[in-house]
Design a protein around this motif. Sequence first.
Motif, PDB file in Angstrom:
ATOM      1  N   PRO A 164       0.911  -1.210  -0.309  1.00 41.67           N
ATOM      2  CA  PRO A 164      -0.099   0.110  -0.117  1.00 41.67           C
ATOM      3  C   PRO A 164       0.761   1.335  -0.024  1.00 41.67           C
ATOM      4  CG  PRO A 164      -0.769  -1.495   1.628  1.00 41.67           C
ATOM      5  CD  PRO A 164       0.726  -1.882   1.072  1.00 41.67           C
ATOM      6  N   PHE A 165       0.320   2.468  -0.621  1.00 45.97           N
ATOM      7  CA  PHE A 165       1.088   3.510  -0.631  1.00 45.97           C
ATOM      8  C   PHE A 165       0.688   4.082   0.834  1.00 45.97           C
ATOM      9  CE2 PHE A 165       0.089   8.155  -0.578  1.00 45.97           C
ATOM     10  CZ  PHE A 165       1.321   8.832  -1.428  1.00 45.97           C
ATOM     11  N   ARG A 166       2.052   4.691   1.320  1.00 47.16           N
ATOM     12  CA  ARG A 166       2.201   5.433   2.691  1.00 47.16           C
ATOM     13  C   ARG A 166       1.886   6.853   2.704  1.00 47.16           C
ATOM     14  NH1 ARG A 166       7.560   2.724   4.139  1.00 47.16           N
ATOM     15  NH2 ARG A 166       8.011   3.678   1.929  1.00 47.16           N
ATOM     16  N   LEU A 167       0.840   7.259   3.054  1.00 46.69           N
ATOM     17  CA  LEU A 167       0.743   8.602   3.112  1.00 46.69           C
ATOM     18  C   LEU A 167       1.563   9.605   3.907  1.00 46.69           C
ATOM     19  CD1 LEU A 167      -1.261  11.052   1.780  1.00 46.69           C
ATOM     20  CD2 LEU A 167      -2.490  10.636   3.936  1.00 46.69           C
ATOM     21  N   GLY A 168       2.392  10.714   3.712  1.00 45.53           N
ATOM     22  CA  GLY A 168       3.346  11.121   4.274  1.00 45.53           C
ATOM     23  C   GLY A 168       4.978  10.823   4.055  1.00 45.53           C
ATOM     24  N   VAL A 169       4.997   9.465   3.256  1.00 49.18           N
ATOM     25  CA  VAL A 169       6.215   9.107   2.981  1.00 49.18           C
ATOM     26  C   VAL A 169       6.662   8.847   1.570  1.00 49.18           C
ATOM     27  CG1 VAL A 169       7.597   6.797   3.520  1.00 49.18           C
ATOM     28  CG2 VAL A 169       6.079   7.509   5.111  1.00 49.18           C
ATOM     29  N   ASP A 170       5.527   8.306   0.608  1.00 51.37           N
ATOM     30  CA  ASP A 170       5.546   7.828  -0.521  1.00 51.37           C
ATOM     31  C   ASP A 170       5.433   8.870  -1.532  1.00 51.37           C
ATOM     32  OD1 ASP A 170       6.907   5.436   0.305  1.00 51.37           O
ATOM     33  OD2 ASP A 170       4.731   4.585   0.442  1.00 51.37           O
ATOM     34  N   ASP A 207      -8.354   8.982  -1.918  1.00 50.47           N
ATOM     35  CA  ASP A 207      -8.450   7.839  -0.890  1.00 50.47           C
ATOM     36  C   ASP A 207      -6.787   7.206  -0.919  1.00 50.47           C
ATOM     37  OD1 ASP A 207      -8.261   6.086   1.067  1.00 50.47           O
ATOM     38  OD2 ASP A 207     -10.297   5.115   0.235  1.00 50.47           O
ATOM     39  N   PRO A 208      -6.166   7.586  -0.123  1.00 46.93           N
ATOM     40  CA  PRO A 208      -4.681   6.791  -0.422  1.00 46.93           C
ATOM     41  C   PRO A 208      -4.751   5.298  -0.240  1.00 46.93           C
ATOM     42  CG  PRO A 208      -4.887   8.212   1.786  1.00 46.93           C
ATOM     43  CD  PRO A 208      -6.153   8.400   1.100  1.00 46.93           C
ATOM     44  N   ASP A 209      -5.612   4.723   0.456  1.00 46.64           N
ATOM     45  CA  ASP A 209      -5.937   3.309   0.728  1.00 46.64           C
ATOM     46  C   ASP A 209      -5.932   2.629  -0.682  1.00 46.64           C
ATOM     47  OD1 ASP A 209      -5.548   3.403   3.248  1.00 46.64           O
ATOM     48  OD2 ASP A 209      -7.522   3.498   3.790  1.00 46.64           O
ATOM     49  N   CYS A 210      -6.457   3.495  -2.022  1.00 43.54           N
ATOM     50  CA  CYS A 210      -6.904   3.094  -3.219  1.00 43.54           C
ATOM     51  C   CYS A 210      -5.456   3.012  -3.999  1.00 43.54           C
ATOM     52  CB  CYS A 210      -7.869   3.617  -3.721  1.00 43.54           C
ATOM     53  SG  CYS A 210      -9.558   3.535  -3.189  1.00 43.54           S
ATOM     54  N   TRP A 211      -4.279   3.462  -3.324  1.00 42.04           N
ATOM     55  CA  TRP A 211      -3.006   3.592  -4.226  1.00 42.04           C
ATOM     56  C   TRP A 211      -2.188   2.388  -3.887  1.00 42.04           C
ATOM     57  CZ3 TRP A 211      -0.892   9.193  -4.900  1.00 42.04           C
ATOM     58  CH2 TRP A 211      -1.738   9.859  -5.380  1.00 42.04           C
ATOM     59  N   LEU A 224       0.034   2.261  -9.016  1.00 38.94           N
ATOM     60  CA  LEU A 224      -1.482   2.476  -9.477  1.00 38.94           C
ATOM     61  C   LEU A 224      -2.078   3.441  -8.357  1.00 38.94           C
ATOM     62  CD1 LEU A 224      -3.912  -0.284 -10.492  1.00 38.94           C
ATOM     63  CD2 LEU A 224      -4.637   1.154  -8.782  1.00 38.94           C
ATOM     64  N   LEU A 225      -2.738   4.483  -9.291  1.00 40.50           N
ATOM     65  CA  LEU A 225      -3.323   5.452  -8.301  1.00 40.50           C
ATOM     66  C   LEU A 225      -4.989   5.309  -8.839  1.00 40.50           C
ATOM     67  CD1 LEU A 225      -0.994   8.398  -9.217  1.00 40.50           C
ATOM     68  CD2 LEU A 225      -0.810   6.453  -7.569  1.00 40.50           C
ATOM     69  N   ALA A 226      -5.693   4.869  -7.954  1.00 42.64           N
ATOM     70  CA  ALA A 226      -7.051   4.630  -8.308  1.00 42.64           C
ATOM     71  C   ALA A 226      -8.064   5.631  -7.174  1.00 42.64           C
ATOM     72  CB  ALA A 226      -7.562   3.094  -8.080  1.00 42.64           C
ATOM     73  N   PHE A 227      -9.528   5.844  -7.569  1.00 36.97           N
ATOM     74  CA  PHE A 227     -10.324   6.650  -6.917  1.00 36.97           C
ATOM     75  C   PHE A 227     -11.613   5.950  -6.853  1.00 36.97           C
ATOM     76  CE2 PHE A 227      -7.062   9.791  -7.845  1.00 36.97           C
ATOM     77  CZ  PHE A 227      -7.240  10.748  -6.924  1.00 36.97           C
ATOM     78  N   PRO A 228     -12.228   5.752  -5.696  1.00 35.68           N
ATOM     79  CA  PRO A 228     -13.773   5.288  -5.849  1.00 35.68           C
ATOM     80  C   PRO A 228     -14.527   6.359  -6.522  1.00 35.68           C
ATOM     81  CG  PRO A 228     -13.270   6.661  -3.612  1.00 35.68           C
ATOM     82  CD  PRO A 228     -11.974   6.444  -4.423  1.00 35.68           C
ATOM     83  N   PHE A 229     -15.416   5.733  -7.332  1.00 34.10           N
ATOM     84  CA  PHE A 229     -16.136   6.763  -8.196  1.00 34.10           C
ATOM     85  C   PHE A 229     -17.556   6.129  -8.306  1.00 34.10           C
ATOM     86  CE2 PHE A 229     -18.294   7.776 -12.211  1.00 34.10           C
ATOM     87  CZ  PHE A 229     -17.776   9.362 -12.224  1.00 34.10           C
ATOM     88  N   ALA A 230     -18.442   6.685  -7.366  1.00 32.07           N
ATOM     89  CA  ALA A 230     -19.939   5.952  -7.618  1.00 32.07           C
ATOM     90  C   ALA A 230     -19.904   4.811  -7.070  1.00 32.07           C
ATOM     91  CB  ALA A 230     -20.776   6.223  -8.728  1.00 32.07           C
TER      92      ALA A 230
END
Length: 253
Positions: A164-170, A207-211, A224-230
């Motif tokens: 997972p992507f680490r917010l504040g680090v990556d 949502d960094p949990d989707c990266w 991979l950078l994804a976003f929740p959409f509907a």
Amino acid sequence: MPRWEDVAAVNELARTCDIAQYGTPDCTEEDIRDDWQVPGFDLERDAWLVWEPDGRLVGYGSIWDQNPGVRLSGDVIVHPDWAGGEVGRALLSLVEARARLRVREGPPAAPVSLGVMCAGVNAAKIRLLEEAGYPHVRSFFRMSIDLGAGYEKPRDPPGIAIRPFRLGVDERATHAVIEDSFSEHFGFSPRAFETWWTRHAKHERFDPDCWLLAWDGDRIAGALLAFPFADMGYVREIGVLKAHRGRGIATAL
């Protein structure tokens, strides 16, 4: 000139056009607000609205820097009841006039192009652009898969660990990988980290949990950078460094 309180009306117009073209809406108010917060976008100068006398919004035009100093992107959205007439031509003229002004105001550089996206099923918009002298330059496809029936659990390719992507680090390392991965893509121009990060992190659906990141030892090989959409997930960017391609990293991501 749009105002922030016009977001709902612009979204309703866009959704009406989406349903006419695809049978389902493809826009949200969050998307409109995100577009209006793109660095360098001036709501007072870079967007226009056309209203019917009864207060119904029937046209929307906008322009923004797709790749600063290289390519401007414009858009013209016209209600199906008004398609093929003066509304579209008037909005396209405003977009083009603003594009010429932005080029004159910017630093001397190589020729800057103006592109307008158009759905292949929107015959009226295609005709509008062709009559204005726009050639078809490139096609993009949106591809989707229904995961409701389940899917095979992915496996990490040999020597690769997907984490997972680490917010504040990556953030900066991810930006570098995406920039390098797309360096040979159509219309590419480098994006400063601050511009890239603002465009992603300020989106209301960020949502960094989707990266996800693919690591080769202590270096990132892909992202991979994804976003929740509907009711779906939208893969906004997926890239693998050239030296690591052909190993199944993108498939695993």
